[in-house]
Design an enzyme around this catalytic site. Structure first.
Site, short mmCIF file in Angstrom:
data_model
loop_
_atom_site.label_atom_id
_atom_site.label_comp_id
_atom_site.label_asym_id
_atom_site.label_seq_id
_atom_site.Cartn_x
_atom_site.Cartn_y
_atom_site.Cartn_z
N GLN A 88 0.81 -1.16 0.04
CA GLN A 88 -0.03 0.05 0.18
C GLN A 88 1.06 1.21 0.07
O GLN A 88 1.68 1.46 1.03
CB GLN A 88 -0.99 0.04 1.25
CG GLN A 88 -1.81 1.15 0.89
CD GLN A 88 -2.72 1.40 2.49
OE1 GLN A 88 -2.12 1.94 3.30
NE2 GLN A 88 -3.92 1.37 2.46
N TYR A 117 -5.31 11.09 3.77
CA TYR A 117 -3.70 11.31 3.11
C TYR A 117 -4.01 12.00 1.70
O TYR A 117 -4.96 12.43 1.20
CB TYR A 117 -3.16 9.97 3.26
CG TYR A 117 -3.14 9.48 4.82
CD1 TYR A 117 -2.48 10.16 5.51
CD2 TYR A 117 -3.74 8.04 4.89
CE1 TYR A 117 -2.37 9.61 6.78
CE2 TYR A 117 -3.55 7.58 6.21
CZ TYR A 117 -2.93 8.30 7.13
OH TYR A 117 -3.10 7.78 8.34
N ARG A 121 -7.66 2.03 -2.74
CA ARG A 121 -8.51 2.25 -1.33
C ARG A 121 -9.01 3.57 -1.02
O ARG A 121 -8.41 4.65 -1.45
CB ARG A 121 -7.46 2.07 -0.02
CG ARG A 121 -8.65 1.70 1.36
CD ARG A 121 -7.80 1.51 2.46
NE ARG A 121 -8.56 0.42 3.34
CZ ARG A 121 -8.44 0.51 4.90
NH1 ARG A 121 -7.58 1.47 5.51
NH2 ARG A 121 -9.16 -0.23 5.54
N GLY A 157 -8.96 -6.06 9.76
CA GLY A 157 -7.54 -5.69 10.04
C GLY A 157 -7.32 -6.07 11.69
O GLY A 157 -6.46 -7.21 11.76
N ARG A 158 -7.82 -5.67 12.53
CA ARG A 158 -7.49 -5.96 14.12
C ARG A 158 -7.66 -7.49 14.26
O ARG A 158 -6.92 -8.18 14.94
CB ARG A 158 -8.23 -5.16 15.00
CG ARG A 158 -7.84 -3.89 15.02
CD ARG A 158 -8.81 -2.97 15.81
NE ARG A 158 -10.11 -2.84 15.12
CZ ARG A 158 -11.00 -2.12 15.84
NH1 ARG A 158 -11.04 -1.67 16.95
NH2 ARG A 158 -12.10 -2.19 14.98
#
Length: 362
Positions: free
Chosen positions: A100, A182, A229, A319-320
């Site tokens: 990424q 971002y 993404r 994710g987690r």
């Protein structure tokens, strides 16, 4: 409705994924100060290679894009060489891994950057709040420099070169980080892009930077190796919904499809307190995208299976759960309980909370 299952193989472009589960990108801050990956990172990703697809943490494509402490890069030869150990370890474990690329734009501080790097953004609007630095602790976000035409051309070229470097380092593909506040999303949002030139002022002009980055990167490495993404309705790093948010993304997706990208990855952070992405909008995005479509975040096994069954997604990002369970796929298959993630070690250096999560006893 479909009969598809989380554990069946899936064809992503020319790649065959072992299942439909994706390990979401998660910042881990384990690289060295120069952004060079280390053997611990190779171990971490290889432990999780049973995911159908691993997407790495955000990797800075250039010195100007390295916002956080200890995030890795993909612009120097030392970084590229070190990533080869990571991709080799994942491939040895039969995994598939995308890099990424994350240019942080205004989400940065000089104390986290190399000497001579500068903080750039579409407009000179500082992010409210503070950022952690190893050298100085918490610091206010500085006002970024509004990008000149030369800065924009440079950023595009640096992202394209980082994508080439990713392929040279052995990655199976690249994900452009157009989410979470971002640089790419900073161009999309009127809250952070207040330009009145060819790069801002309308939905179409605000999309231009993202589209040119996508087109030029696809031309460099092949669209079948490139995803993106996006996070409509996301609130990370000062983002928020705006009146044209749905119009923006529904116009953007067909143009990204024309550029040849292999997937769109929507970030849904509602489980972490962000506003939910409306279901009807998710369905509209799915309809607007002709190839692989997936959503990352806020899924558990049952809800992920349901989303595949309903045809909302092709793949399911987590994710987690992958962070805390290197053997997540096996645990799901066997109905075993999951380890809980340790939030205190998400962004700390070292093995604790990184490579020391236990696998289930079989």
């Amino acid at each position: 409705m479909t009969d598809h299952h989380l554990f069946e193989t899936f064809h992503l472009g020319k790649l065959t994924l072992s299942n439909r589960l994706v390990m979401n990108p998660m910042t881990r801050c384990r690289a060295d100060a120069a952004g060079v990956p280390n053997p611990l990172m190779a171990e971490y990703y290889a432990q999780r290679a049973s995911a159908g697809l691993i997407i790495t943490e955000g990797i800075a494509p250039c010195a100007n894009g390295k916002g956080y402490a200890r995030i890795p890069g993909l612009w120097s030869s030392a970084q590229v060489q070190a990533w080869k150990a990571v991709t080799s370890a994942v491939h040895a474990a039969q995994g598939v891994i995308f890099a990424q690329l994350m240019h942080s734009g205004r989400v940065s501080h000089p104390a986290n950057m190399a000497a001579g790097a500068k903080i750039v953004a579409p407009s000179a609007i500082a992010l409210a709040g503070q950022m952690y630095t190893d050298a100085l602790g918490l610091q206010d976000y500085p006002v970024p420099q509004a990008m000149t035409e030369a800065d924009i051309a440079q950023a595009k070229a640096e992202i394209v070169q980082a994508a080439r470097n990713a392929i040279a380092a052995g990655f199976d593909g690249v994900e452009l980080h157009g989410a979470n506040g971002y640089l790419l999303e900073q161009f999309l949002s009127p809250d952070t892009n207040q330009r009145t030139d060819a790069w801002g002022g309308s939905v179409e002009k605000r999309m231009r930077f993202v589209l040119e980055v996508a087109r030029e990167t696809a031309a460099a490495i092949g669209g079948d190796k490139l995803g993106i993404r996006l996070s409509p309705y996301g609130t990370n790093a000062g983002m928020g919904a705006y009146p044209e948010v749905e119009e923006t993304y529904l116009k953007l997706l067909p143009l990204l499809a024309d550029a040849g990208l292999v997937y769109v990855h929507i970030a849904d952070h509602s489980a972490m307190g962000a506003p939910p992405v409306p279901l009807a909008f998710k369905q509209a995005l799915r309809k607007a995208w002709p190839r692989t479509f997936f959503i990352g975040g806020s899924f558990e096994q049952a809800s992920g299976q349901q989303a595949v069954h309903d045809g909302l997604v092709d793949l399911v990002g987590m994710g987690r759960a992958f962070l805390a369970n290197p053997d997540l796929v096996a645990r799901f298959k066997k109905g075993l309980p999951l380890n809980a993630p340790d939030a205190d070690t998400f962004f700390t250096p070292g093995a604790k909370g990184y490579t020391d999560y236990p696998v289930a006893a079989v």
